[in-house]
Write an enzyme that holds these catalytic residues in place. Structure first.
Site, mmCIF file in Angstrom:
data_model
loop_
_atom_site.group_PDB
_atom_site.id
_atom_site.type_symbol
_atom_site.label_atom_id
_atom_site.label_comp_id
_atom_site.label_asym_id
_atom_site.label_seq_id
_atom_site.Cartn_x
_atom_site.Cartn_y
_atom_site.Cartn_z
ATOM 1 N N ASP A 161 0.684 -1.214 -0.021
ATOM 2 C CA ASP A 161 0.226 -0.090 0.061
ATOM 3 C C ASP A 161 0.944 1.308 -0.191
ATOM 4 O OD1 ASP A 161 -2.797 1.086 0.289
ATOM 5 O OD2 ASP A 161 -1.832 1.914 2.086
ATOM 6 N N GLU A 191 14.847 -15.163 -0.099
ATOM 7 C CA GLU A 191 14.650 -16.230 0.748
ATOM 8 C C GLU A 191 13.925 -17.522 0.713
ATOM 9 O OE1 GLU A 191 15.693 -15.489 4.930
ATOM 10 O OE2 GLU A 191 16.717 -13.588 4.287
HETATM 11 C C1 GLC Z 1 -4.232 2.970 -0.647
HETATM 12 C C2 GLC Z 1 -5.502 2.221 -0.585
HETATM 13 C C3 GLC Z 1 -6.540 2.960 0.145
HETATM 14 C C4 GLC Z 1 -6.627 3.481 1.332
HETATM 15 C C5 GLC Z 1 -4.950 4.370 1.113
HETATM 16 C C6 GLC Z 1 -4.379 4.776 2.384
HETATM 17 O O1 GLC Z 1 -4.480 3.879 -1.735
HETATM 18 O O2 GLC Z 1 -5.810 1.594 -1.714
HETATM 19 O O3 GLC Z 1 -7.856 2.407 0.039
HETATM 20 O O4 GLC Z 1 -7.427 4.559 1.519
HETATM 21 O O5 GLC Z 1 -3.972 3.741 0.603
HETATM 22 O O6 GLC Z 1 -4.031 3.637 3.258
#
Ligand code: GLC
Length: 565
Positions: A225, A274
């Site tokens: 993310d 790994e």
């Molecule tokens: C990413 C996720 C989204 C979230 C953001 C903050 O873009 O896909 O859903 O709100 O990160 O974590």
């Protein structure tokens, strides 16, 4: 003769056969949004046991891997992208043994599991952040986040001019343990999501350990993310103007896509490698990196970094032949020097479903969405599907304000005046319809229990039950497309398409497998039927299509067709 689907749906024959180590290069990866996939315990909220009970559906659909959005312990300020404990399952989704059982079952069915990792920020309820608040300025725990004194005579102004992606300043002021106004902390998203300071070695150590925790549990990879956000420009410099939301993804900002971030992924790659020698093949890292260009995205995919990144330039392209060809060519060219597969995606939990985005409301949108999907699945590399697109679900536009939960909604729409991401992400997160003729459409066991977001009253025709066995349904269309893709060696593999001459508004390209098998894809993005020379035998079309007569084929508007020679 009118033929709709030239190829009948078949269950993937090779589902349980061992896949090659580099299974990910042409994998079709299906995103499960656990809140909205299936509810096993009847509380109106999806859960891991629900996902587990529907793995057979995913295997039969014909996907290779499942990416699960976060299911970790979280106060759910941003639907789980605010993690309070990275090693625990939130009770609303189940527990760790549920995750373990889900991974084991998936593997038995020949499906890989990719989990979401959220390293840019945590929840404000994370024990580190709570301690940092308690211990006050100067505490080493504060060094793991970005705490700064404010500007102005009394520190009443934020430390710099950065704006939150969800609207408003990217800083919130704290209150010191003695009750007086204190330092500010940085949050690129909601105030409940403080950003980690990746210059602090404790942060990097912790995430290496979290990676190992889930790898030990058997996951096949991580979707990372905000992968482009971890490292901030030294000194956290001002940007100098307030147009930041419009610059997101179009320019390098001091909080995104900084060169220093690549060091993190070099370290993670060593850990992934790994674990990659076993019978399951490679464990992979997939970057969610909104960078200005595909060329900058490719930097995350150098041989010693991650394996894949989402291709948001493709997701953002209009349904126009010229634009699509340009982004396809540019994506393939950008990936070649780093030897990474291109990826393709049309929908996810953050954007308007592609049916509605590309075609508006109504049946025209569905026609176009199916054409876009068939085009995507013919391209070399890996493709991402978002739950519900195989049912042809539209974006739910009519959700009542009080039902909406996107944290950006209140900051930038109802009651808020901050300009940020539009806050309308709930419309693509409505729980899936499985069966029956009224909400909750078999989403959970209890017909009386309301789903966490309300489902539309007119979704009966979209259920898995209603579509199964109907050869004209979108679900059977996806099953057919994925079955063909699995057994046709020219699809997915390789890194190039061979463009063929085509009338305006039409894309035509050939894919040739190493064994010489050829597949041709033709897509008409225009508003009129176009007569083309049939490039072989019609294999599959995204809409009802007449068989070619004397070699000429009327390719209807918003239709993609696959041909074999
Ligand atoms: C990413 C996720 C989204 C979230 C953001 C903050 O873009 O896909 O859903 O709100 O990160 O974590």
């Amino acid at each position: 003769m009118t033929q709709h689907l030239a190829t009948p749906a078949t269950a993937p024959a090779s589902a349980t056969a061992p896949a090659p180590a580099d299974w990910w290069r042409d994998a079709v990866i299906y995103q499960v949004y656990p809140r909205s996939f299936a509810d096993a315990n009847g509380d109106g909220m999806g859960d891991l046991a629900g996902v587990r009970s529907r793995l057979g559906y995913l295997r039969d659909l014909g996907v290779d891997a499942v990416w699960l959005s976060p299911f970790y312990a979280s106060p759910q300020s941003d639907a789980g992208y605010d993690v309070a404990d990275y090693r625990a399952v939130d009770p609303m989704f189940g527990d760790l043994p549920d995750a373990d059982a889900l991974i084991a079952d998936a593997h038995r069915l020949g499906l890989r599991i990719i989990v979401d990792l959220v390293p840019n920020h945590c929840s404000d309820q994370h024990p580190w952040f709570q301690r940092a608040l308690r211990e006050g300025p100067g505490s080493p725990l504060r060094g793991r986040f970005h705490f700064r004194p404010g500007k102005g005579a009394d520190g009443e102004l934020p430390p710099n001019d950065w704006e939150s992606i969800f609207g408003g300043p990217a800083w919130t002021r704290t209150t010191d343990p003695d009750g007086t106004p204190g330092e500010w902390y940085l949050h690129l998203f909601a105030p409940e999501q403080p950003d980690f300071n990746w210059d602090d070695p404790a942060v990097a150590d912790e995430f290496r350990s979290i990676l190992r925790f889930w790898l030990d549990l058997g996951v096949d990879g991580f979707r990372i993310d905000v992968a482009h956000g971890l490292v901030k420009a030294p000194g956290l410099p001002d940007i100098g103007h307030g147009d930041q939301i419009r610059l997101l993804g179009n320019a390098v900002l001091p909080f995104f896509d900084q060169d220093g971030v690549h060091q993190v992924y070099r370290e993670w790659r060593r850990i992934l490698d790994e674990y990659s020698g076993g019978p399951g093949g490679h464990r992979i890292g997939v970057a969610e990196a909104w960078t200005p260009t595909v060329e900058r995205t490719a930097l995350y995919l150098r041989r010693d970094e991650l394996h894949q990144a989402f291709n948001f330039q493709y997701l953002q392209a209009d349904w126009r032949a010229e634009e699509l060809r340009e982004v396809i060519d540019r994506s393939l060219a950008a990936m070649r020097p780093v030897d990474a597969p291109a990826t393709w995606v049309l929908s996810n939990h953050d954007v308007v479903r592609h049916r509605t985005r590309l075609g508006g409301e109504g049946e025209d949108g569905l026609r176009r969405a199916r054409a876009a999907t068939l085009l995507m699945l013919a391209l070399p590399g890996s493709a991402y599907l978002y739950q519900g697109e195989e049912l042809g679900l539209p974006e739910v536009l009519e959700l009542p304000d009080e039902a909406r939960q996107d944290p950006a909604f209140r900051r930038s729409r109802a009651g808020g005046d901050a300009e940020g991401q539009d806050g309308m992400r709930d419309g693509c997160r409505v729980p899936l319809p499985w069966s029956g003729s009224a909400p909750p459409y078999g989403f959970g066991p209890d017909p009386e229990s309301p789903t966490w977001l309300p489902q539309p009253a007119d979704w009966a025709a979209y259920t898995v039950e209603a579509q199964t066995g109907d050869p004209t349904s979108t679900l059977e269309f996806y099953r057919s497309a994925l079955a063909v893709r699995r057994r046709h060696p020219a699809l997915g593999a390789g890194d190039a398409v061979e463009w063929l001459p085509a009338p305006e508004g039409v894309l035509a390209f050939r894919r040739t497998a190493p064994d010489g098998t050829v597949l041709t894809c033709t897509a008409n993005t225009g508003a009129e039927t176009v007569l083309i020379d049939a490039p072989g035998r019609l294999l599959l079309a995204s809409a009802e299509a007449d068989a070619p007569a004397e070699g000429a084929f009327p390719l209807a508007r918003d239709t993609t067709a696959w041909w074999t020679s």
